[in-house]
Design an enzyme around this catalytic site. Structure first.
Site, mmCIF file in Angstrom:
data_model
loop_
_atom_site.group_PDB
_atom_site.id
_atom_site.type_symbol
_atom_site.label_atom_id
_atom_site.label_comp_id
_atom_site.label_asym_id
_atom_site.label_seq_id
_atom_site.Cartn_x
_atom_site.Cartn_y
_atom_site.Cartn_z
ATOM 1 N N ARG A 122 5.185 15.298 16.087
ATOM 2 C CA ARG A 122 3.765 15.126 15.710
ATOM 3 C C ARG A 122 3.496 15.490 14.248
ATOM 4 N NH1 ARG A 122 2.491 17.391 20.971
ATOM 5 N NH2 ARG A 122 2.240 15.642 22.394
ATOM 6 N N LYS A 144 0.367 5.549 2.768
ATOM 7 C CA LYS A 144 0.515 4.501 3.787
ATOM 8 C C LYS A 144 1.979 4.453 4.198
ATOM 9 C CE LYS A 144 -3.100 1.083 2.944
ATOM 10 N NZ LYS A 144 -3.354 -0.296 2.480
ATOM 11 N N GLU A 186 3.146 -5.516 -8.836
ATOM 12 C CA GLU A 186 2.138 -4.519 -8.433
ATOM 13 C C GLU A 186 1.492 -3.885 -9.667
ATOM 14 O OE1 GLU A 186 1.122 -4.203 -5.381
ATOM 15 O OE2 GLU A 186 2.781 -4.457 -3.962
ATOM 16 N N LYS A 228 -4.138 4.255 -8.850
ATOM 17 C CA LYS A 228 -4.014 4.376 -7.387
ATOM 18 C C LYS A 228 -4.560 5.721 -6.912
ATOM 19 C CE LYS A 228 -1.420 3.377 -3.345
ATOM 20 N NZ LYS A 228 -0.313 2.706 -2.704
ATOM 21 N N GLU A 238 -8.791 3.498 3.623
ATOM 22 C CA GLU A 238 -9.163 2.094 3.475
ATOM 23 C C GLU A 238 -10.422 1.711 4.234
ATOM 24 O OE1 GLU A 238 -5.727 -0.522 2.912
ATOM 25 O OE2 GLU A 238 -6.855 -2.007 4.035
ATOM 26 N N ARG A 242 -10.275 1.186 -1.218
ATOM 27 C CA ARG A 242 -8.812 1.101 -1.148
ATOM 28 C C ARG A 242 -8.370 -0.332 -0.830
ATOM 29 N NH1 ARG A 242 -4.200 5.321 0.926
ATOM 30 N NH2 ARG A 242 -2.474 3.937 0.395
ATOM 31 N N ASN A 246 -5.220 -4.316 -1.900
ATOM 32 C CA ASN A 246 -4.586 -5.393 -1.123
ATOM 33 C C ASN A 246 -4.711 -6.742 -1.811
ATOM 34 O OD1 ASN A 246 -4.012 -3.533 0.888
ATOM 35 N ND2 ASN A 246 -5.965 -3.867 1.914
ATOM 36 N N HIS A 249 -2.290 -9.557 -1.240
ATOM 37 C CA HIS A 249 -1.354 -9.126 -0.200
ATOM 38 C C HIS A 249 -1.445 -9.914 1.099
ATOM 39 C CE1 HIS A 249 -0.333 -5.955 -2.891
ATOM 40 N NE2 HIS A 249 0.416 -5.318 -2.012
ATOM 41 N N HIS A 253 1.865 -11.223 2.366
ATOM 42 C CA HIS A 253 2.461 -10.811 3.642
ATOM 43 C C HIS A 253 2.794 -12.032 4.499
ATOM 44 C CE1 HIS A 253 0.746 -6.422 3.606
ATOM 45 N NE2 HIS A 253 1.800 -6.578 2.823
ATOM 46 N N HIS A 266 8.865 -8.208 -1.632
ATOM 47 C CA HIS A 266 7.436 -7.953 -1.451
ATOM 48 C C HIS A 266 6.653 -8.288 -2.730
ATOM 49 C CE1 HIS A 266 3.791 -5.995 -0.042
ATOM 50 N NE2 HIS A 266 3.770 -5.272 -1.144
HETATM 51 P P1 NAD Z 1 13.398 -1.908 -1.269
HETATM 52 O O1 NAD Z 1 13.072 -0.554 -0.820
HETATM 53 O O2 NAD Z 1 14.025 -2.831 -0.301
HETATM 54 O O3 NAD Z 1 14.304 -1.808 -2.569
HETATM 55 C C1 NAD Z 1 14.790 -2.981 -3.154
HETATM 56 C C2 NAD Z 1 16.314 -2.936 -3.327
HETATM 57 O O4 NAD Z 1 16.628 -2.079 -4.415
HETATM 58 C C3 NAD Z 1 17.063 -2.396 -2.126
HETATM 59 O O5 NAD Z 1 18.257 -3.104 -1.950
HETATM 60 C C4 NAD Z 1 17.359 -0.958 -2.541
HETATM 61 O O6 NAD Z 1 18.481 -0.405 -1.894
HETATM 62 C C5 NAD Z 1 17.626 -1.133 -4.003
HETATM 63 N N1 NAD Z 1 17.418 0.039 -4.839
HETATM 64 C C6 NAD Z 1 16.473 0.982 -4.717
HETATM 65 N N2 NAD Z 1 16.505 1.814 -5.773
HETATM 66 C C7 NAD Z 1 17.521 1.412 -6.553
HETATM 67 C C8 NAD Z 1 18.046 1.861 -7.790
HETATM 68 N N3 NAD Z 1 17.474 2.853 -8.475
HETATM 69 N N4 NAD Z 1 19.119 1.223 -8.310
HETATM 70 C C9 NAD Z 1 19.674 0.156 -7.650
HETATM 71 N N5 NAD Z 1 19.201 -0.337 -6.499
HETATM 72 C C10 NAD Z 1 18.127 0.291 -5.958
HETATM 73 O O7 NAD Z 1 12.095 -2.671 -1.802
HETATM 74 P P2 NAD Z 1 10.824 -2.176 -2.654
HETATM 75 O O8 NAD Z 1 10.403 -3.349 -3.421
HETATM 76 O O9 NAD Z 1 11.066 -0.887 -3.320
HETATM 77 O O10 NAD Z 1 9.732 -1.872 -1.526
HETATM 78 C C11 NAD Z 1 9.210 -2.910 -0.735
HETATM 79 C C12 NAD Z 1 8.568 -2.294 0.484
HETATM 80 O O11 NAD Z 1 7.498 -1.438 0.107
HETATM 81 C C13 NAD Z 1 7.990 -3.321 1.438
HETATM 82 O O12 NAD Z 1 8.410 -3.035 2.741
HETATM 83 C C14 NAD Z 1 6.502 -3.131 1.308
HETATM 84 O O13 NAD Z 1 5.801 -3.450 2.480
HETATM 85 C C15 NAD Z 1 6.408 -1.676 0.980
HETATM 86 N N6 NAD Z 1 5.179 -1.283 0.276
HETATM 87 C C16 NAD Z 1 4.476 -0.229 0.758
HETATM 88 C C17 NAD Z 1 3.339 0.197 0.117
HETATM 89 C C18 NAD Z 1 2.613 1.410 0.602
HETATM 90 O O14 NAD Z 1 1.516 1.689 0.107
HETATM 91 N N7 NAD Z 1 3.181 2.155 1.521
HETATM 92 C C19 NAD Z 1 2.897 -0.465 -1.039
HETATM 93 C C20 NAD Z 1 3.649 -1.539 -1.517
HETATM 94 C C21 NAD Z 1 4.789 -1.943 -0.848
HETATM 95 N N1 GLY Z 2 -0.455 -0.795 -1.313
HETATM 96 C C1 GLY Z 2 -1.790 -0.744 -0.821
HETATM 97 C C2 GLY Z 2 -2.282 0.625 -0.563
HETATM 98 O O1 GLY Z 2 -1.568 1.579 -0.742
HETATM 99 O O2 GLY Z 2 -3.397 0.791 -0.133
#
Ligand code: NAD
Ligand code: GLY
Length: 360
Positions: A122, A144, A186, A228, A238, A242, A246, A249, A253, A266
């Site tokens: 939890r 998030k 982004e 942010k 949100e 917030r 999006n 997005h 998505h 993404h």
């Molecule tokens: P990812 O985490 O898949 O990373 C991209 C690639 O880069 C992967 O293969 C990873 O292993 C590699 N990598 C990471 N750091 C590295 C480094 N320093 N050197 C070499 N390789 C490296 O993708 P991402 O673009 O970081 O994240 C995308 C995800 O984030 C999606 O699932 C999306 O939905 C999510 N997201 C969440 C929020 C939120 O607010 N929580 C906001 C935006 C996106």
């Molecule tokens: N990436 C959208 C949010 O964090 O609200």
């Protein structure tokens, strides 16, 4: 020098440390905030080959007791099955409520570890060590957390704030150019939704950013995190502003889930989604064609895709109907008023609005 931005959420406020070559300070920083002494570092093989030993050394030196959990790399593994792997290892190793989690990786690792931290026993504390540009400017900040469902992105998740975010822009030196570009989408988003001067700065500085020059990166990461943090301070869950984050997005998505997770990055999908949103905004008289052209030109310069993949309108609409932002069949879309300002717009007839843009 390390820059610090605070995400101000009362007794859940936390610092974002931004600098270069600061990964090695993690152990001391965690001690300063009284983070649990027993920790699990969750990462993937790609990231841990570069940064695993720096992180485990700084933590061991500072007296932390470590478990390392390695997940498979890729968006296609951001699901409940992989999450179970985290729970299994924590339970097998007798992790209790006095322990903490460390997310070392991009947004996929950060979102999954955050959700594990929100749900394991939890709730246990966690920190974010984002190593992609996208994670540094967006996903590691704001709490998030989620995993994907086969039918839709991030449909299973929770709000759960980290105790700290540590951003070392030097980690971006090993990142593939395609991933740097995806993160830039982004960054551009922040300019469009909140700050025209920042957008203009990006138009002038996209080359040093693409080349991962330290000063430019720190400036872009800092500005993005500040925007942010300001938004999350006002609206953590949100209920209002917030939703501006999006921008682009909903359509993005839809691309990600239609293409199959992992096919489109993404950030790439968000780039196309922003252009679609800008075109809808222009069609509704909220911005000029010239604004749309500026957005397209900047994303193109950053080597991001600017055209939607060729799925049918019906497929896009069906995917968008499953979006979290749909309530009672009505989609809330973020539209830009010029550049630097956005508004929310209720779209009861998703099909009509998007058909004008996709089938002009
Ligand atoms: P990812 O985490 O898949 O990373 C991209 C690639 O880069 C992967 O293969 C990873 O292993 C590699 N990598 C990471 N750091 C590295 C480094 N320093 N050197 C070499 N390789 C490296 O993708 P991402 O673009 O970081 O994240 C995308 C995800 O984030 C999606 O699932 C999306 O939905 C999510 N997201 C969440 C929020 C939120 O607010 N929580 C906001 C935006 C996106
Ligand atoms: N990436 C959208 C949010 O964090 O609200």
């Amino acid at each position: 020098m390390t820059e610090i931005i605070t995400v101000p959420l009362g007794d859940r406020s936390y610092p974002i440390h931004i600098g270069t070559d600061i990964l090695k300070t993690l152990g001391d920083k965690l001690k300063e905030i009284g983070f649990p002494q027993r920790v699990a570092i969750v990462s993937n093989p790609t990231v841990s080959q570069y940064y695993g030993s720096i992180v485990s050394n700084t933590l061991s030196t500072a007296g932390f007791d470590l478990l390392e959990i390695t997940l498979p790399d890729g968006e296609e593994f951001k699901n409940l099955q992989t999450l179970e792997q985290i729970y299994d290892e924590l339970i097998r190793n007798n992790f209790d409520r006095s322990t903490g989690l460390i997310a070392l990786g991009g947004g996929v690792i950060g979102d999954m570890v955050g959700f594990a931290a929100a749900t394991f026993l939890r709730g246990v504390p966690f920190v974010q060590i984002p190593t992609t540009l996208l994670a540094q400017v967006d996903s590691s900040v704001g709490g998030k957390t989620a995993v994907n469902h086969p039918l839709g992105k991030n449909l299973i998740g929770a709000f759960c704030q980290p105790e700290m975010v540590l951003i070392d822009v030097a980690t971006l030196n090993t990142l593939a150019p395609r991933e740097v570009a995806a993160g830039m989408a982004e960054v551009v988003k922040y300019g469009v939704i909140k700050d025209e001067n920042f957008f203009a700065w990006l138009e002038d500085n996209y080359l040093p950013l693409q080349n991962c020059e330290t000063d430019a990166l720190i400036a872009a990461v800092k500005k993005s995190c500040q925007i942010k943090a300001d938004i999350v301070e006002i609206d953590e869950k949100e209920g209002s502003v917030r939703a501006f984050l999006n921008y682009g997005h909903t359509f993005g998505h839809a691309i990600e889930s239609l293409a199959g997770y992992g096919q489109w990055k993404h950030g790439e999908a968000v780039a196309v989604g922003m252009i679609v949103a800008a075109k809808i905004s222009a069609a509704q008289g909220l911005c000029e064609q010239a604004d749309v052209q500026r957005i397209v030109a900047l994303l193109k310069a950053l080597k991001l895709p600017v055209e939607p993949p060729d799925y049918s309108l019906n497929d896009y609409v069906a995917a968008m109907r499953r979006d979290k932002k749909v309530k009672h069949g009505t989609l809330t879309l973020v539209l830009n008023q010029g550049i630097g300002n956005v508004k929310l717009s209720q779209v009861p007839d998703i099909s009509t609005v998007f058909s004008e843009i996709l089938n002009p």
